[in-house]
Write a protein that holds these residues in place. Structure first.
Motif, PDB file in Angstrom:
ATOM      1  N   GLU A  99       0.848  -1.168  -0.087  1.00 51.90           N
ATOM      2  CA  GLU A  99      -0.011  -0.031  -0.063  1.00 51.90           C
ATOM      3  C   GLU A  99       1.029   1.163   0.084  1.00 51.90           C
ATOM      4  O   GLU A  99       0.427   2.344  -0.543  1.00 51.90           O
ATOM      5  CB  GLU A  99      -0.854   0.018   1.445  1.00 51.90           C
ATOM      6  N   ILE A 100       2.007   1.103   0.877  1.00 54.92           N
ATOM      7  CA  ILE A 100       3.065   2.277   0.657  1.00 54.92           C
ATOM      8  C   ILE A 100       4.343   1.578   0.619  1.00 54.92           C
ATOM      9  O   ILE A 100       4.389   0.293   0.851  1.00 54.92           O
ATOM     10  CB  ILE A 100       2.945   3.155   2.063  1.00 54.92           C
ATOM     11  N   ASP A 101       5.334   2.220  -0.032  1.00 53.43           N
ATOM     12  CA  ASP A 101       6.590   1.680  -0.175  1.00 53.43           C
ATOM     13  C   ASP A 101       7.404   1.728   1.082  1.00 53.43           C
ATOM     14  O   ASP A 101       8.438   0.795   1.310  1.00 53.43           O
ATOM     15  CB  ASP A 101       7.418   2.349  -1.225  1.00 53.43           C
ATOM     16  N   THR A 102       7.390   2.635   1.919  1.00 51.02           N
ATOM     17  CA  THR A 102       8.233   2.904   3.113  1.00 51.02           C
ATOM     18  C   THR A 102       7.648   3.454   4.320  1.00 51.02           C
ATOM     19  O   THR A 102       6.462   3.963   3.965  1.00 51.02           O
ATOM     20  CB  THR A 102       9.290   4.135   2.819  1.00 51.02           C
ATOM     21  N   GLY A 103       8.124   3.270   5.701  1.00 55.30           N
ATOM     22  CA  GLY A 103       7.467   3.845   6.547  1.00 55.30           C
ATOM     23  C   GLY A 103       8.485   4.126   7.897  1.00 55.30           C
ATOM     24  O   GLY A 103       9.464   3.265   7.751  1.00 55.30           O
ATOM     25  N   LEU A 104       8.332   4.973   8.643  1.00 56.53           N
ATOM     26  CA  LEU A 104       9.137   5.352   9.614  1.00 56.53           C
ATOM     27  C   LEU A 104       8.761   4.635  10.731  1.00 56.53           C
ATOM     28  O   LEU A 104       7.757   5.088  11.306  1.00 56.53           O
ATOM     29  CB  LEU A 104       9.174   6.875   9.851  1.00 56.53           C
ATOM     30  N   VAL A 105       9.538   3.784  11.128  1.00 61.22           N
ATOM     31  CA  VAL A 105       9.044   3.022  12.394  1.00 61.22           C
ATOM     32  C   VAL A 105      10.185   2.656  13.205  1.00 61.22           C
ATOM     33  O   VAL A 105      11.427   3.079  13.115  1.00 61.22           O
ATOM     34  CB  VAL A 105       8.404   1.683  12.216  1.00 61.22           C
ATOM     35  N   ASN A 106      10.097   1.662  14.448  1.00 61.51           N
ATOM     36  CA  ASN A 106      11.319   1.239  15.398  1.00 61.51           C
ATOM     37  C   ASN A 106      11.599  -0.058  14.572  1.00 61.51           C
ATOM     38  O   ASN A 106      10.968  -0.820  13.914  1.00 61.51           O
ATOM     39  CB  ASN A 106      11.021   1.146  16.666  1.00 61.51           C
ATOM     40  N   HIS A 107      12.921  -0.593  14.486  1.00 61.51           N
ATOM     41  CA  HIS A 107      13.541  -1.706  13.823  1.00 61.51           C
ATOM     42  C   HIS A 107      12.903  -2.852  14.193  1.00 61.51           C
ATOM     43  O   HIS A 107      12.727  -3.825  13.573  1.00 61.51           O
ATOM     44  CB  HIS A 107      14.960  -1.709  14.404  1.00 61.51           C
ATOM     45  N   TYR A 108      12.391  -3.096  15.363  1.00 62.18           N
ATOM     46  CA  TYR A 108      11.883  -4.394  15.793  1.00 62.18           C
ATOM     47  C   TYR A 108      10.335  -4.921  15.204  1.00 62.18           C
ATOM     48  O   TYR A 108       9.855  -5.950  15.110  1.00 62.18           O
ATOM     49  CB  TYR A 108      11.617  -4.510  17.417  1.00 62.18           C
ATOM     50  N   TYR A 109       9.583  -3.979  14.694  1.00 61.61           N
ATOM     51  CA  TYR A 109       8.131  -4.141  14.141  1.00 61.61           C
ATOM     52  C   TYR A 109       8.472  -4.924  13.007  1.00 61.61           C
ATOM     53  O   TYR A 109       7.543  -5.874  12.781  1.00 61.61           O
ATOM     54  CB  TYR A 109       7.664  -2.921  13.701  1.00 61.61           C
ATOM     55  N   LEU A 110       9.695  -4.937  12.298  1.00 62.22           N
ATOM     56  CA  LEU A 110       9.758  -5.665  11.250  1.00 62.22           C
ATOM     57  C   LEU A 110       9.897  -7.416  11.587  1.00 62.22           C
ATOM     58  O   LEU A 110       9.247  -8.015  11.083  1.00 62.22           O
ATOM     59  CB  LEU A 110      11.135  -5.612  10.514  1.00 62.22           C
ATOM     60  N   TYR A 111      10.575  -7.597  12.534  1.00 64.53           N
ATOM     61  CA  TYR A 111      10.923  -8.926  13.192  1.00 64.53           C
ATOM     62  C   TYR A 111       9.422  -9.364  13.588  1.00 64.53           C
ATOM     63  O   TYR A 111       8.989 -10.806  13.503  1.00 64.53           O
ATOM     64  CB  TYR A 111      11.984  -9.071  14.514  1.00 64.53           C
ATOM     65  N   GLU A 112       8.682  -8.454  14.161  1.00 64.30           N
ATOM     66  CA  GLU A 112       7.575  -8.759  14.900  1.00 64.30           C
ATOM     67  C   GLU A 112       6.517  -9.338  13.637  1.00 64.30           C
ATOM     68  O   GLU A 112       5.845 -10.521  13.558  1.00 64.30           O
ATOM     69  CB  GLU A 112       6.672  -7.610  15.444  1.00 64.30           C
ATOM     70  N   LYS A 113       6.451  -8.659  12.382  1.00 63.53           N
ATOM     71  CA  LYS A 113       5.666  -8.954  11.419  1.00 63.53           C
ATOM     72  C   LYS A 113       6.136 -10.403  10.726  1.00 63.53           C
ATOM     73  O   LYS A 113       5.406 -11.313  10.266  1.00 63.53           O
ATOM     74  CB  LYS A 113       5.799  -7.858  10.161  1.00 63.53           C
ATOM     75  N   LEU A 114       7.511 -10.233  10.611  1.00 62.07           N
ATOM     76  CA  LEU A 114       8.217 -11.601   9.950  1.00 62.07           C
ATOM     77  C   LEU A 114       7.870 -12.849  11.010  1.00 62.07           C
ATOM     78  O   LEU A 114       7.793 -14.021  10.253  1.00 62.07           O
ATOM     79  CB  LEU A 114       9.572 -11.557   9.687  1.00 62.07           C
ATOM     80  N   GLY A 115       7.580 -12.663  12.301  1.00 59.54           N
ATOM     81  CA  GLY A 115       7.258 -13.783  12.864  1.00 59.54           C
ATOM     82  C   GLY A 115       5.917 -14.474  12.526  1.00 59.54           C
ATOM     83  O   GLY A 115       5.686 -15.598  12.483  1.00 59.54           O
ATOM     84  N   SER A 116       4.887 -13.692  12.289  1.00 62.09           N
ATOM     85  CA  SER A 116       3.466 -14.156  11.563  1.00 62.09           C
ATOM     86  C   SER A 116       3.588 -14.360  10.323  1.00 62.09           C
ATOM     87  O   SER A 116       2.676 -15.170   9.935  1.00 62.09           O
ATOM     88  CB  SER A 116       2.518 -13.284  12.318  1.00 62.09           C
ATOM     89  N   ASP A 117       4.455 -13.614   9.577  1.00 60.96           N
ATOM     90  CA  ASP A 117       4.213 -13.732   7.995  1.00 60.96           C
ATOM     91  C   ASP A 117       5.809 -13.783   7.426  1.00 60.96           C
ATOM     92  O   ASP A 117       6.181 -12.767   7.071  1.00 60.96           O
ATOM     93  CB  ASP A 117       3.562 -12.669   7.343  1.00 60.96           C
ATOM     94  N   PRO A 118       6.494 -14.892   7.564  1.00 64.10           N
ATOM     95  CA  PRO A 118       7.827 -14.804   7.281  1.00 64.10           C
ATOM     96  C   PRO A 118       8.195 -14.538   6.165  1.00 64.10           C
ATOM     97  O   PRO A 118       9.341 -14.140   5.639  1.00 64.10           O
ATOM     98  CB  PRO A 118       8.200 -16.515   7.531  1.00 64.10           C
ATOM     99  N   ASN A 119       7.349 -14.493   4.837  1.00 64.86           N
ATOM    100  CA  ASN A 119       7.600 -14.304   3.685  1.00 64.86           C
ATOM    101  C   ASN A 119       7.322 -12.836   3.201  1.00 64.86           C
ATOM    102  O   ASN A 119       7.323 -12.330   2.039  1.00 64.86           O
ATOM    103  CB  ASN A 119       6.879 -15.077   2.701  1.00 64.86           C
ATOM    104  N   ALA A 120       6.855 -11.959   4.196  1.00 61.33           N
ATOM    105  CA  ALA A 120       6.613 -10.622   3.903  1.00 61.33           C
ATOM    106  C   ALA A 120       7.852  -9.851   3.333  1.00 61.33           C
ATOM    107  O   ALA A 120       8.793 -10.065   3.838  1.00 61.33           O
ATOM    108  CB  ALA A 120       6.320 -10.011   5.215  1.00 61.33           C
ATOM    109  N   PRO A 121       7.756  -9.241   2.191  1.00 63.00           N
ATOM    110  CA  PRO A 121       8.811  -8.668   1.615  1.00 63.00           C
ATOM    111  C   PRO A 121       9.422  -7.317   2.216  1.00 63.00           C
ATOM    112  O   PRO A 121       9.102  -6.092   2.124  1.00 63.00           O
ATOM    113  CB  PRO A 121       8.315  -8.163   0.229  1.00 63.00           C
ATOM    114  N   LEU A 122       9.999  -7.343   3.437  1.00 62.51           N
ATOM    115  CA  LEU A 122      10.077  -6.298   4.009  1.00 62.51           C
ATOM    116  C   LEU A 122      11.845  -6.186   4.533  1.00 62.51           C
ATOM    117  O   LEU A 122      12.270  -7.007   4.571  1.00 62.51           O
ATOM    118  CB  LEU A 122       9.595  -6.381   5.661  1.00 62.51           C
ATOM    119  N   GLY A 123      12.362  -4.936   4.480  1.00 62.76           N
ATOM    120  CA  GLY A 123      13.588  -4.823   5.037  1.00 62.76           C
ATOM    121  C   GLY A 123      13.600  -3.389   6.095  1.00 62.76           C
ATOM    122  O   GLY A 123      12.809  -2.580   5.885  1.00 62.76           O
ATOM    123  N   ASN A 124      14.767  -3.388   6.756  1.00 59.55           N
ATOM    124  CA  ASN A 124      15.126  -2.094   7.557  1.00 59.55           C
ATOM    125  C   ASN A 124      16.021  -1.433   6.718  1.00 59.55           C
ATOM    126  O   ASN A 124      17.135  -2.005   6.713  1.00 59.55           O
ATOM    127  CB  ASN A 124      15.388  -2.533   8.803  1.00 59.55           C
TER     128      ASN A 124
END
Lengths: 520, 340
Positions: free
Chosen positions: B213-238
């Motif tokens: 829906e958006i390409d980038t977002g300003l967050v804390n680093h650990y939200y990525l790992y939280e998301k990958l925990g429930s959706d390991p294939n999410a196309p996310l990078g920090n």
């Protein structure tokens, strides 16, 4: 003397105003209100409330007329399904609708291969209006349906006998008789929109309620939240005043205690009209009921085969019991408080009871967070033994939902012919005997409707519950909050479906079935 | 029963119902009362481990950190809380007048910059501000070295997700004001607002980035790992900004003991445990991968994909000041039009 019995209700009704004034003036809250931020938020809140009321009437009244007064196919089923969105908490509904129709929802994913990439975002004032209308129109539908059943068919027959057409008769004879019910429903929808936090924050529409939250949760400033609450209270009183002013002329028609037992001839829809009407009904039911339910079930199904499904269900059950307990307790307290007020409003000409009823709407229009903070303030200073107990949660619901109980009880009382009571007294029944044997049984349908609305609204309450609950006290709403916080929508779907299932019981038996039963 | 008695009866009944309802609960407590601004999903196993290790039972009140802080303020001296464990330095800083001084030995387990200068609260874990991006749609090396570039009119990557009133963003803006001054901070916010998409919470931002829906977002680093925990294939990078960039602010989750606590000893055991044994949980067990702040604690395994905290010292900001002058920080965020 009955006035004495109405005193507790009076206390509950004015308590929020006393708190807001005291807190906002003493804590420097009023000074923190800047016209540049509060002005636009006030206008936005007002516009949202009006738009939601208009939208709810625009859907609720046609649905009521179609299902009660025409030969629409399957009209009783349509009435039941049309009223059921009442059980879907609006924040859950908003989440589900975003999940379906949002920019990256299921529809967008389905359309992606076809080249449609980004759907328009549902948000802002317009998005909030649409979502809130979909989940508040049942108030208008139910009240209008009930009023339509009480309309005196003799008047309509007379009008037709004098050569008026069906439509003309409806506009000139029927409409004036249901006007006060329609406006009462519109008021409920408008005040609901004012106090809603979940939808407007999800869809980015900064109303006064969101401003109050911002002060509490980004500025750590309960006094500022109270000051915003004061503006909301004023706006609510304005709306209630407007409602009473509009309804004034029609009270005589509404107070006629007619019993419309003679079946009115249903209005025959022509072929085209029937098609259009069916399409309208199907569209509304799909958007407000079927789509959100389907999404929730879809989310829940993704957990099938997951070991956590069972534990989640097991966790949600005691929470559901908690919610039923506190909301029923709130309904009982509300009833006890509301009955004397209802009796006074219908049986005496005093101004005070009517005043209590109007003022009690302030609590209904206030965000749960403002009421919750008020009770924290009150309990810590005057009744620390109450703090973080279930009793305070119940009290918060009572403050917020008393007007629902009062208006239900009043409509019950209005249907009791005082001559029955006089007859009972004349035959030697005591005052209490008359009350319990004659008045209450006759008024029961209205009284129970009010109680059911209290249960239904309390069972899904979130902000005040979070703030006031004892440690470890969960309801389905608090579990949904906790899961959606970490964006685990599948896990939120289980308590959401459970919440909907348990709310459907009082809604069906107390609100829908009485309106959907066939004419005797 | 005469007509005169009936209303009295009803009044009595009403009052009884109120009183019975009033006595329906009890709030006396022998357990250690923890107001936890940290998410239940994350720290419940940690608290269970604490009880198992020490035998001290916890009575936990879950909530959002700012909301719990506001509640503690409103409760004042009557607060039932013994300990407040907050998600961010700002939320605990706001109640520092109500906190007792912590034992010096505990404070010294953590570098000075991650605790209150007056010793009333101490950081437990560190979290770095990052730009989370969708790896399918954005090249990581095309992202800027400074957060200030997000406000540039030349920004080409579409809307940036921000949670403008969330404590983590507010804390970041407060830190910006400390480092680059109010005028430049306002200019940054005004520029960012030109292509920002606002959300309530960081989790929603990461969700929106994951779905495209958006390409980038300003967050804390650990939200990525939280998301990958429930959706390991999410196309996310920090994407980490330059170590000294104001965008690389290291905020802390922090704990403090209420000066009105009736269980001071247990409370101190809790704080000490979080800074020692508890550190192992954050380093090794928690999906969120926050930085343990007591790096001398034995048994810490460092995640390989996480840049060492030493390289991400971030701007030199006194975290205790993040709670100061919030009114103006919020006013600036509003002025930029980010709260709509």
């Amino acid at each position: 003397m009955l006035l004495l019995a109405a005193l507790p209700a009076l206390l509950i009704a004015i308590a929020p105003i006393v708190y807001l004034v005291a807190r906002a003036t003493a804590g420097g809250g009023l000074q923190s209100l800047e016209v540049s931020t509060i002005g636009p938020a006030t206008i936005r809140t007002f516009v949202l409330a009006i738009l939601v009321a208009v939208g709810a009437v625009g859907i609720g009244v046609p649905l009521a007329v179609l299902t009660i007064r025409t030969d629409l196919p399957l009209r009783r089923v349509a009435l039941v399904l049309g009223a059921l969105p009442l059980v879907i908490p609006s924040y859950v509904g908003a989440l589900a609708l975003l999940g379906a129709l949002g920019p990256r929802g299921l529809l967008a994913q389905a359309l992606e291969p076809l080249g449609v990439f980004r759907l328009p975002t549902i948000d802002g004032l317009l998005g909030s209006t649409i979502v809130l209308v979909l989940f508040t129109y049942p108030y208008v539908l139910l009240l209008t349906a009930a009023a339509l059943r009480r309309v005196d068919p003799a008047l309509e027959q007379a009008a037709r006998g004098m050569g008026r057409g069906s439509l003309d008769t409806f506009v000139r004879v029927t409409l004036p008789q249901i006007r006060s019910a329609v406006i009462a429903g519109a008021l409920l929808a408008a005040l609901y929109a004012m106090s809603d936090f979940g939808v407007v924050s999800l869809l980015r529409c900064t109303t006064l309620t969101r401003e109050a939250f911002l002060r509490y949760d980004a500025l750590y400033d309960p006094a500022g939240a109270a000051a915003v609450g004061l503006v909301l209270a004023a706006l609510a009183l304005l709306m209630v005043g407007a409602e009473q002013w509009t309804v004034r002329g029609s009270t005589i028609a509404a107070r006629r205690r007619v019993r419309a037992r003679d079946a009115t001839t249903p209005l025959e829809l022509g072929r085209t009209a029937r098609l259009g009407a069916s399409a309208f009904v199907i569209m509304i039911i799909s958007l407000a009921l079927i789509l959100p339910l389907a999404i929730l079930i879809w989310w829940a199904l993704t957990l099938i085969g997951d070991a956590s499904l069972l534990t989640q269900l097991v966790d949600a059950l005691p929470a559901a019991a908690n919610a039923i307990g506190v909301s029923t307790a709130a309904a009982i307290v509300c009833l006890v408080l509301a009955l004397p007020v209802a009796a006074l409003v219908t049986r005496s000409s005093g101004r005070l009871p009517r005043w209590i009823e109007s003022v009690s709407y302030v609590g209904y229009a206030l965000p749960g967070i403002v009421v919750g903070l008020g009770l924290v303030f009150f309990a810590i200073r005057t009744a620390p033994f109450l703090y973080q107990t279930v009793a305070l949660v119940v009290l918060a619901y009572v403050v917020r939902l008393l007007p629902q109980a009062i208006s239900g009880a009043r409509s019950g009382w209005e249907r009791v012919d005082p001559r029955f009571e006089q007859a009972a007294r004349g035959m030697g029944r005591s005052a209490s005997g008359t009350l319990f044997r004659v008045t209450l049984p006759l008024a029961a349908p209205g009284v129970l409707t009010g109680a059911a609305l209290v249960v239904l609204t309390a069972i899904k309450e979130l902000p005040a519950t979070l703030l006031l609950r004892p440690n470890g006290f969960e309801t389905p709403a608090t579990i949904i909050w906790q899961k959606t916080n970490v964006a685990e929508y599948s896990s939120a779907a289980i308590p959401a479906l459970l919440l909907i299932a348990i709310s459907a019981i009082p809604v069906y038996f107390l609100l829908i079935r009485p309106e959907a039963r066939p004419h005797p | 029963m005469t007509r005169r008695h009936l209303p009295l009866l009803i009044a009595l009944f009403s009052l009884t119902a109120l009183i019975v309802g009033a006595c329906g609960g009890s709030n006396e407590n022998s357990k250690l009362v923890v107001y936890s601004g940290r998410e239940q999903e994350l720290v419940e196993p940690l608290y269970a481990q604490f009880t198992k290790d020490t035998g001290i039972e916890l009575d936990v009140r879950w909530g959002e950190s700012p909301e719990l802080a506001a509640t503690i303020r409103e409760e004042g001296d009557a607060s039932p809380a013994d300990v407040f464990y907050a998600q961010d330095a700002g939320s605990i800083g706001i109640i520092d007048p109500q906190l007792a001084t912590l034992p010096q030995a505990d404070l010294e387990l953590v570098p000075a910059r991650y605790r209150d200068t007056a010793g009333r609260w101490v950081g437990v874990t560190g979290r770095v501000r990052v730009l989370t991006y969708n790896t399918d749609r954005v090249q990581g090396d095309a992202l800027p070295a400074s957060v200030l570039d997000l406000a540039s009119p030349d920004w080409k990557l579409g809307d940036v997700g921000v949670a403008p009133t969330n404590a983590s963003f507010v804390g970041f803006v407060s830190a910006l004001r400390e480092t680059i001054g109010d005028e430049q901070t306002q200019a940054f916010l005004d520029g960012l607002a030109q292509h920002a998409k606002t959300f309530q919470k960081n989790g929603q931002i990461v969700d929106a980035v994951a779905t495209g829906e958006i390409d980038t977002g300003l967050v804390n680093h650990y939200y990525l790992y939280e998301k990958l925990g429930s959706d390991p294939n999410a196309p996310l990078g920090n994407h980490y900004f330059d170590p000294t960039d104001p965008g690389s602010l290291v905020n802390v989750s922090a704990v403090g003991i209420l000066s009105t606590s009736k269980h001071k000893q247990d409370a101190e055991t809790f704080v000490n445990w979080l800074l020692t044994e508890g550190q192992v949980f954050f380093a090794n067990d928690a999906a969120e991968r926050e930085y343990p702040l007591n790096s001398a604690q034995p048994g810490l395994e460092r995640s390989a994909e996480l840049p060492p905290l030493a390289e991400h010292l971030g701007p030199d900001v006194d975290l205790a000041k993040l709670a100061d002058d919030l009114e103006n920080t919020i006013a600036m965020i509003r002025k930029a039009g980010l709260v709509n």
